[in-house]
Scaffold this motif. Structure first.
Motif, mmCIF file in Angstrom:
data_model
loop_
_atom_site.group_PDB
_atom_site.id
_atom_site.type_symbol
_atom_site.label_atom_id
_atom_site.label_comp_id
_atom_site.label_asym_id
_atom_site.label_seq_id
_atom_site.Cartn_x
_atom_site.Cartn_y
_atom_site.Cartn_z
ATOM 1 N N ILE A 96 0.839 -1.200 0.000
ATOM 2 C CA ILE A 96 0.000 0.000 0.000
ATOM 3 C C ILE A 96 0.874 1.251 0.000
ATOM 4 N N LYS A 97 1.970 1.208 0.732
ATOM 5 C CA LYS A 97 2.888 2.362 0.761
ATOM 6 C C LYS A 97 3.452 2.636 -0.632
ATOM 7 N N ILE A 98 3.741 1.572 -1.363
ATOM 8 C CA ILE A 98 4.353 1.716 -2.687
ATOM 9 C C ILE A 98 3.327 2.053 -3.762
ATOM 10 N N SER A 99 2.169 1.373 -3.722
ATOM 11 C CA SER A 99 1.243 1.458 -4.862
ATOM 12 C C SER A 99 -0.154 1.952 -4.523
ATOM 13 N N GLY A 100 -0.415 2.346 -3.282
ATOM 14 C CA GLY A 100 -1.742 2.815 -2.923
ATOM 15 C C GLY A 100 -2.690 1.670 -2.617
ATOM 16 N N THR A 101 -3.994 1.960 -2.577
ATOM 17 C CA THR A 101 -4.989 0.965 -2.148
ATOM 18 C C THR A 101 -5.878 0.451 -3.265
ATOM 19 N N ASN A 102 -5.750 1.010 -4.476
ATOM 20 C CA ASN A 102 -6.660 0.612 -5.561
ATOM 21 C C ASN A 102 -6.590 -0.886 -5.853
ATOM 22 N N TRP A 103 -5.383 -1.450 -5.839
ATOM 23 C CA TRP A 103 -5.232 -2.874 -6.132
ATOM 24 C C TRP A 103 -5.967 -3.734 -5.109
ATOM 25 N N LEU A 104 -5.943 -3.283 -3.838
ATOM 26 C CA LEU A 104 -6.615 -4.043 -2.780
ATOM 27 C C LEU A 104 -8.129 -3.940 -2.921
ATOM 28 N N MET A 105 -8.625 -2.739 -3.239
ATOM 29 C CA MET A 105 -10.061 -2.558 -3.420
ATOM 30 C C MET A 105 -10.570 -3.343 -4.628
ATOM 31 N N ASN A 106 -9.747 -3.426 -5.684
ATOM 32 C CA ASN A 106 -10.135 -4.206 -6.860
ATOM 33 C C ASN A 106 -10.129 -5.701 -6.563
ATOM 34 N N LEU A 107 -9.191 -6.128 -5.712
ATOM 35 C CA LEU A 107 -9.095 -7.540 -5.348
ATOM 36 C C LEU A 107 -10.203 -7.945 -4.390
ATOM 37 N N LEU A 108 -10.608 -7.002 -3.532
ATOM 38 C CA LEU A 108 -11.590 -7.301 -2.487
ATOM 39 C C LEU A 108 -12.757 -6.314 -2.524
ATOM 40 N N PRO A 109 -13.583 -6.359 -3.545
ATOM 41 C CA PRO A 109 -14.759 -5.497 -3.576
ATOM 42 C C PRO A 109 -15.803 -6.001 -2.576
ATOM 43 N N PRO A 110 -16.818 -5.209 -2.278
ATOM 44 C CA PRO A 110 -17.849 -5.628 -1.316
ATOM 45 C C PRO A 110 -18.529 -6.944 -1.663
ATOM 46 N N VAL A 111 -18.646 -7.272 -2.955
ATOM 47 C CA VAL A 111 -19.312 -8.515 -3.329
ATOM 48 C C VAL A 111 -18.517 -9.739 -2.890
ATOM 49 N N VAL A 112 -17.218 -9.573 -2.629
ATOM 50 C CA VAL A 112 -16.394 -10.650 -2.080
ATOM 51 C C VAL A 112 -16.344 -10.569 -0.555
ATOM 52 N N VAL A 113 -16.047 -9.397 -0.034
ATOM 53 C CA VAL A 113 -15.863 -9.236 1.407
ATOM 54 C C VAL A 113 -17.166 -9.470 2.170
ATOM 55 N N GLY A 114 -18.285 -8.962 1.646
ATOM 56 C CA GLY A 114 -19.564 -9.113 2.337
ATOM 57 C C GLY A 114 -19.930 -10.566 2.595
ATOM 58 N N PRO A 115 -19.983 -11.423 1.566
ATOM 59 C CA PRO A 115 -20.301 -12.833 1.806
ATOM 60 C C PRO A 115 -19.285 -13.551 2.693
ATOM 61 N N VAL A 116 -17.992 -13.194 2.581
ATOM 62 C CA VAL A 116 -16.992 -13.836 3.442
ATOM 63 C C VAL A 116 -17.256 -13.491 4.911
ATOM 64 N N ILE A 117 -17.601 -12.235 5.171
ATOM 65 C CA ILE A 117 -17.939 -11.843 6.543
ATOM 66 C C ILE A 117 -19.183 -12.594 7.019
ATOM 67 N N MET A 118 -20.150 -12.796 6.136
ATOM 68 C CA MET A 118 -21.330 -13.579 6.485
ATOM 69 C C MET A 118 -20.937 -15.010 6.853
ATOM 70 N N VAL A 119 -20.003 -15.577 6.096
ATOM 71 C CA VAL A 119 -19.536 -16.935 6.374
ATOM 72 C C VAL A 119 -18.856 -17.002 7.738
ATOM 73 N N ILE A 120 -18.078 -15.971 8.061
ATOM 74 C CA ILE A 120 -17.391 -15.938 9.358
ATOM 75 C C ILE A 120 -18.405 -16.065 10.495
ATOM 76 N N GLY A 121 -19.501 -15.311 10.415
ATOM 77 C CA GLY A 121 -20.517 -15.366 11.462
ATOM 78 C C GLY A 121 -21.321 -16.649 11.431
ATOM 79 N N LEU A 122 -21.786 -17.057 10.248
ATOM 80 C CA LEU A 122 -22.664 -18.223 10.142
ATOM 81 C C LEU A 122 -21.936 -19.529 10.437
ATOM 82 N N SER A 123 -20.651 -19.608 10.106
ATOM 83 C CA SER A 123 -19.907 -20.836 10.383
ATOM 84 C C SER A 123 -19.700 -21.042 11.881
#
Length: 436
Positions: free
Chosen positions: A118-145
């Motif tokens: 992030i220091k070198i290249s910013g946060t865009n790559w991380l946001m593209n890798l982990l959009p809400p459509v990925v993070v949201g369901p994973v967080i749901m799995v964390i709780g439901l599991s």
């Protein structure tokens, strides 16, 4: 994230980040933050079997390390991370504690690597890798599991084996749950930020009256005691298991995404752009170093706590001295034998009762992320990603390559997160809608 207008202060602080409180109020203000983080922080070691004293010390020292790395500019408290509960529990079924602690240490290293990227290249790559459509369901799995864990603790004397159904356990769990829900829903001010603590205390008292609490270990415990910690090369020989480490990496990406969300909220509350100064990279590295320290002494991974961010918002006290004071108190409590014995004596139905709410909130927060991000499930791409993540995670799909001679096993939540990341990368960003 670079627009400072986004971070204009909406209210004058009672104490700003570098303001030092008067000595008479300092302990009280720090204790508020201790109460806010306490219930969730001790629940993680309670569920995973890690030492409670190690978790308290890791929480305190980890917060102080975070303050140091972020140049005492971000008022954030770090406590035990819920996201790692399932990987720790499942990992310990096939591996020893030493192997697990090495894997958790490497998750902290991964935080540091992400921070440097992030220091070198910013946060865009991380946001593209982990959009809400990925993070949201994973967080749901964390709780439901984790749902079966909470329910089994609420009604079985032996929750791991699901044996010994006990109606008294269920009564205690439901009273604990109801009190926690009522406090969260109806109480105002600071009390609304500590529903877990109030629920646990109430459930403990009820359980004591019903004869479920064993007070003998408390009576036998010393006031001052050497904390129960696990040190590498003293208590175990560190060994690297690729499968365990790979379980942690997808979870790290998800928790880093949550970390960024927490930072956005702190920026807005305090009215400063912490992404710019001291920098998001330092904040994530601080979280990673805290997790590395926690694993070295046998504690769970760390994360910034939303409960303590809530305290900042209500009190308008942003002082780093207050946060540091709470960290010092947590460290001291780790050496108080009577205190850790009391925590260890909390009956499982009490923890089961609060866990029903906490794990449900985790799952709901994932759903909330999808709603607030306006994810359109009429689009095939979004529907496929979320569906695959949910079924793989909740169904606990396993990739086991031992039969091929490769010592690699990834399952459940980690495999779901990995699948979501891969699908997000390879699926075309089409606007094609789902057909009826």
């Amino acid at each position: 994230m670079e627009n400072d207008m986004m971070f204009e202060r909406t209210a004058k602080p009672v104490l700003d980040v570098r303001d030092r409180p008067k000595l008479g109020k300092w302990a009280f203000l720090s204790t508020q933050h201790l109460f806010a983080m306490f219930g969730a922080t001790v629940l993680v070691p309670f569920l995973t079997g890690l030492p409670i004293s190690a978790a308290l010390i890791a929480s305190g020292v980890g917060t102080l390390l975070y303050i140091l790395i972020t140049q005492a500019k971000i008022p954030a408290y770090l406590g035990s991370s819920f996201a790692f509960i399932t990987p720790i529990i499942s990992g310990l079924k096939a591996h020893n504690l030493g192997d697990m602690l090495v894997a958790l240490f490497m998750s902290g290293v991964m935080y540091v690597i992400i921070g440097l990227f992030i220091k070198i290249s910013g946060t865009n790559w991380l946001m593209n890798l982990l959009p809400p459509v990925v993070v949201g369901p994973v967080i749901m799995v964390i709780g439901l599991s984790l749902a079966p864990t909470a329910v089994n603790m609420a009604m079985f004397e032996n929750s791991n084996a699901m044996e010994g159904y006990n109606l008294n356990y269920l009564i205690v769990a439901m009273i604990t749950l109801v009190v926690t829900v009522v406090v969260q829903g109806y109480f105002k001010g600071f009390l609304s930020l500590i529903p877990v603590l109030i629920g646990i205390v109430t459930g403990y008292v009820v359980a004591a009256f019903m004869g479920i609490v064993n007070f003998a270990p408390i009576a036998q415990a010393k006031w001052f005691a050497i904390p129960d910690i696990y040190l590498p090369f003293k208590d175990y020989t560190p060994t690297f298991h690729l499968g365990l480490i790979l379980i942690m990496i997808p979870i790290v990406f998800v928790t880093v995404s949550e970390h960024i969300g927490h930072q956005m909220v702190i920026n807005k509350i305090v009215g400063k752009n912490f992404f710019k100064d001291p920098g998001l990279d330092k904040s994530i590295i601080g979280d990673g170093v805290s997790t590395m320290f926690a694993s070295i002494i046998g504690g769970p991974p760390s994360t910034t706590y939303g409960e303590n961010i809530g305290v900042l918002a209500i009190t308008k006290i942003y002082s780093i001295y207050v946060i540091g004071g709470a960290a010092v108190i947590a460290i001291v409590l780790g050496f108080v034998g009577k205190f850790t014995a009391i925590i260890s004596s909390i009956p499982t139905p009490v923890m089961g009762g609060v866990s029903i709410l906490l794990f449900g909130i985790i799952a709901s927060s994932g759903l909330r992320m999808l709603v607030e991000s306006e994810i359109d499930f009429a689009q095939n791409r979004n529907l496929v990603i979320a569906s695959v993540i949910l079924v793989i995670g909740i169904g606990n799909l396993m990739l086991d390559l031992k039969s091929t001679g490769i010592n690699l096993q990834i399952e459940g939540m980690a495999l779901a997160a990995l699948a979501g990341i891969i699908l997000n990368v390879i699926l075309p960003k089409s606007t094609k809608a789902v057909k009826d």
